[in-house]
Design a protein around this motif. Structure first.
Motif, short mmCIF file in Angstrom:
data_model
loop_
_atom_site.label_atom_id
_atom_site.label_comp_id
_atom_site.label_asym_id
_atom_site.label_seq_id
_atom_site.Cartn_x
_atom_site.Cartn_y
_atom_site.Cartn_z
N MET A 176 -94.09 14.05 -40.48
CA MET A 176 -92.96 14.22 -41.37
C MET A 176 -91.96 13.05 -41.21
SD MET A 176 -91.00 17.81 -41.71
CE MET A 176 -89.53 17.94 -42.64
N THR A 177 -91.76 12.61 -39.98
CA THR A 177 -90.81 11.54 -39.70
C THR A 177 -91.18 10.25 -40.42
OG1 THR A 177 -90.33 12.46 -37.52
CG2 THR A 177 -89.73 10.16 -37.87
N THR A 178 -92.46 9.93 -40.42
CA THR A 178 -92.90 8.65 -41.01
C THR A 178 -93.33 8.76 -42.46
OG1 THR A 178 -95.16 8.96 -40.23
CG2 THR A 178 -93.65 7.78 -38.76
N GLN A 179 -93.58 9.95 -42.95
CA GLN A 179 -94.11 10.11 -44.30
C GLN A 179 -93.08 10.56 -45.33
OE1 GLN A 179 -97.29 9.16 -44.99
NE2 GLN A 179 -97.28 8.52 -42.85
N THR A 180 -91.94 11.05 -44.88
CA THR A 180 -90.90 11.54 -45.80
C THR A 180 -89.55 11.04 -45.35
OG1 THR A 180 -90.50 13.55 -44.52
CG2 THR A 180 -92.21 13.67 -46.22
N LYS A 181 -88.55 11.25 -46.18
CA LYS A 181 -87.18 10.97 -45.81
C LYS A 181 -86.30 12.09 -46.37
CE LYS A 181 -85.42 8.13 -49.50
NZ LYS A 181 -84.29 7.29 -49.73
N PRO A 182 -85.17 12.34 -45.75
CA PRO A 182 -84.29 13.40 -46.25
C PRO A 182 -83.71 13.02 -47.61
CG PRO A 182 -83.26 12.24 -44.42
CD PRO A 182 -84.65 11.70 -44.55
N ASP A 183 -83.38 14.03 -48.40
CA ASP A 183 -82.84 13.79 -49.74
C ASP A 183 -81.49 13.08 -49.73
OD1 ASP A 183 -85.03 15.02 -50.93
OD2 ASP A 183 -84.06 16.99 -50.91
N ASN A 184 -80.70 13.31 -48.70
CA ASN A 184 -79.33 12.81 -48.71
C ASN A 184 -79.06 11.70 -47.69
OD1 ASN A 184 -79.69 14.41 -46.50
ND2 ASN A 184 -77.75 15.49 -46.67
N ALA A 185 -80.11 11.03 -47.22
CA ALA A 185 -79.93 9.97 -46.22
C ALA A 185 -81.08 8.96 -46.29
CB ALA A 185 -79.86 10.59 -44.83
N THR A 186 -80.91 7.84 -45.58
CA THR A 186 -81.94 6.81 -45.58
C THR A 186 -83.00 7.04 -44.52
OG1 THR A 186 -80.61 5.44 -44.08
CG2 THR A 186 -80.36 5.05 -46.47
N HIS A 187 -82.67 7.86 -43.52
CA HIS A 187 -83.64 8.16 -42.45
C HIS A 187 -83.29 9.51 -41.84
CE1 HIS A 187 -80.28 6.16 -40.41
NE2 HIS A 187 -80.54 6.99 -39.42
N TRP A 188 -84.23 10.05 -41.09
CA TRP A 188 -84.02 11.33 -40.43
C TRP A 188 -83.12 11.18 -39.22
CZ3 TRP A 188 -85.38 15.64 -42.76
CH2 TRP A 188 -86.45 15.63 -43.65
N SER A 189 -82.24 12.14 -39.01
CA SER A 189 -81.52 12.28 -37.75
C SER A 189 -82.23 13.40 -36.99
CB SER A 189 -80.06 12.68 -37.99
OG SER A 189 -79.98 14.00 -38.51
N THR A 190 -81.96 13.50 -35.70
CA THR A 190 -82.60 14.57 -34.95
C THR A 190 -82.19 15.94 -35.51
OG1 THR A 190 -80.85 14.46 -33.29
CG2 THR A 190 -82.90 13.30 -32.80
N ARG A 191 -80.95 16.05 -35.92
CA ARG A 191 -80.48 17.34 -36.46
C ARG A 191 -81.12 17.67 -37.79
NH1 ARG A 191 -74.18 16.40 -35.37
NH2 ARG A 191 -74.35 16.05 -33.15
N SER A 192 -81.17 16.68 -38.69
CA SER A 192 -81.76 16.97 -40.01
C SER A 192 -83.26 17.25 -39.90
CB SER A 192 -81.49 15.83 -41.00
OG SER A 192 -82.07 14.61 -40.58
N MET A 193 -83.95 16.53 -39.02
CA MET A 193 -85.38 16.78 -38.82
C MET A 193 -85.60 18.15 -38.20
SD MET A 193 -88.55 16.10 -39.06
CE MET A 193 -88.58 14.41 -39.61
N ALA A 194 -84.76 18.50 -37.23
CA ALA A 194 -84.89 19.81 -36.58
C ALA A 194 -84.72 20.93 -37.60
CB ALA A 194 -83.85 19.93 -35.48
#
Length: 59
Positions: free
Chosen positions: A1-19
């Motif tokens: 998920m970390t390398t294949q997607t990105k959050p809708d509201n940011a340029t990269h995942w944070s530990t909190r958003s990924m969690a």
């Protein structure tokens, strides 16, 4: 998920958003990223790889 997607509201995942997205703790995300050498905050967006002016400046 970390390398294949990105959050809708940011340029990269944070530990909190990924969690939150994965349904696990931020501590677990940190451990998983460390075990796999993942550092999403340091990744260069793929779109920049095809930008010739960026590549001229950054190698």
């Amino acid at each position: 998920m970390t390398t294949q997607t990105k959050p809708d509201n940011a340029t990269h995942w944070s530990t909190r958003s990924m969690a939150e997205a994965a349904g696990i703790s931020a501590t677990s995300v940190r451990r998983i990223w460390k075990a796999h050498g993942l550092k999403p905050h340091l990744a260069i967006p793929r779109s920049l790889y095809t930008d010739i002016s960026f590549m001229d400046e950054h190698g």
